[in-house]
Design an enzyme around this catalytic site. Sequence first.
Site, PDB file in Angstrom:
ATOM      1  N   LEU A  14       0.832  -1.206   0.000  1.00  0.00           N
ATOM      2  CA  LEU A  14       0.000   0.000   0.000  1.00  0.00           C
ATOM      3  C   LEU A  14       0.867   1.258   0.000  1.00  0.00           C
ATOM      4  O   LEU A  14       0.587   2.225   0.704  1.00  0.00           O
ATOM      5  CB  LEU A  14      -0.931   0.000   1.222  1.00  0.00           C
ATOM      6  CG  LEU A  14      -1.854  -1.218   1.333  1.00  0.00           C
ATOM      7  CD1 LEU A  14      -2.598  -1.200   2.656  1.00  0.00           C
ATOM      8  CD2 LEU A  14      -2.834  -1.272   0.163  1.00  0.00           C
ATOM      9  N   LYS A  56       4.808  -3.492 -20.617  1.00  0.00           N
ATOM     10  CA  LYS A  56       5.150  -2.387 -19.713  1.00  0.00           C
ATOM     11  C   LYS A  56       6.644  -2.083 -19.769  1.00  0.00           C
ATOM     12  O   LYS A  56       7.067  -0.920 -19.685  1.00  0.00           O
ATOM     13  CB  LYS A  56       4.738  -2.739 -18.283  1.00  0.00           C
ATOM     14  CG  LYS A  56       5.112  -1.712 -17.210  1.00  0.00           C
ATOM     15  CD  LYS A  56       4.514  -0.336 -17.496  1.00  0.00           C
ATOM     16  CE  LYS A  56       4.523   0.578 -16.283  1.00  0.00           C
ATOM     17  NZ  LYS A  56       5.760   0.696 -15.564  1.00  0.00           N
ATOM     18  N   GLU A 111       9.803   5.464 -22.718  1.00  0.00           N
ATOM     19  CA  GLU A 111       9.811   6.599 -21.775  1.00  0.00           C
ATOM     20  C   GLU A 111      11.239   7.093 -21.517  1.00  0.00           C
ATOM     21  O   GLU A 111      11.491   8.302 -21.475  1.00  0.00           O
ATOM     22  CB  GLU A 111       9.151   6.151 -20.474  1.00  0.00           C
ATOM     23  CG  GLU A 111       9.130   7.161 -19.350  1.00  0.00           C
ATOM     24  CD  GLU A 111       8.600   6.526 -18.090  1.00  0.00           C
ATOM     25  OE1 GLU A 111       9.374   6.393 -17.107  1.00  0.00           O
ATOM     26  OE2 GLU A 111       7.421   6.122 -18.075  1.00  0.00           O
TER      27      GLU A 111
END
Length: 291
Positions: free
Chosen positions: A8, A164, A171
């Site tokens: 998280l 990805k 990128e």
Amino acid sequence: MELGLIGLGKMGGNMRERIRRAGHTVIGYDRNPEISDVESLQELVTKLQGPRVVWVMVPAGAATQATVDELAELLSPGDVVVDGGNSRWTDDIKHAEALAAKGIGFVDCGVSGGVWGLENGYALMYGGDAEHVARVQPVFDALKPEGDFGSVHAGAVGAGHFAKMVHNGIEYAMMQAFAEGWELLEAAPEVTDVREVFRSWQEGTVIRSWLLDLAVRALDEDEHLAKLRGWAADSGEGRWTVEAAIDHAVPLPAITASLFARFASRQDDSPQMKMIAALRNQFGGHAVESK
């Protein structure tokens, strides 16, 4: 639907919130008890009704491996594990085989969106069997941006993280191009407002993009980037992209150069340039600088 979410941090915490906003139940686990909904993976699995879907959002490598190994012992046949971290696609194949031996499905999912994903949505690239993907589809729909695009079932297990990886390689090259252009503009005395040149490109040009918007945002915060050190890490995907290019005999000169530029950024005193200086001095008597 119900989802167990492990990890998280900046990404995982915002993903939990976005999925909950879509009306789904998320039970999250993190080693930090202040943000965790449960105290252990055992408790997370116990609280989920079967068949379960558990999404792993922890650092690639050892952390992901340990989590998948533990889940393999806790979950039941018919459950599905999703790896949404930045794992290498070859690890996905290994994890899928190990879990399949216990009757547990596996889906790999490349996630892009960073800290902006909570509000804008996350671009998702996932790989796996159609039946396992279908089990996770409500979560994919909750996380993706609004509209027809932003998510894709890229293929078999490993395809999501491979896609990805290539995304991140592109990128690298795009960021390097913006960086080189910015440095050249800063070096030219004729250009008196580099920041506004970048801003002018945001409308009507072929290079307008979200990366350009972020570059302008950064220059608004620090016009000449004087507060930053010229040092950039690489998180793994750039290296893996170049390695995959070698394996497939695909030329990637721009992406490869952008990766090597990051290596160069971490050298305070380039060993290569020492040799070049020495050679220029030897054959041409050119001046050298001593420490």
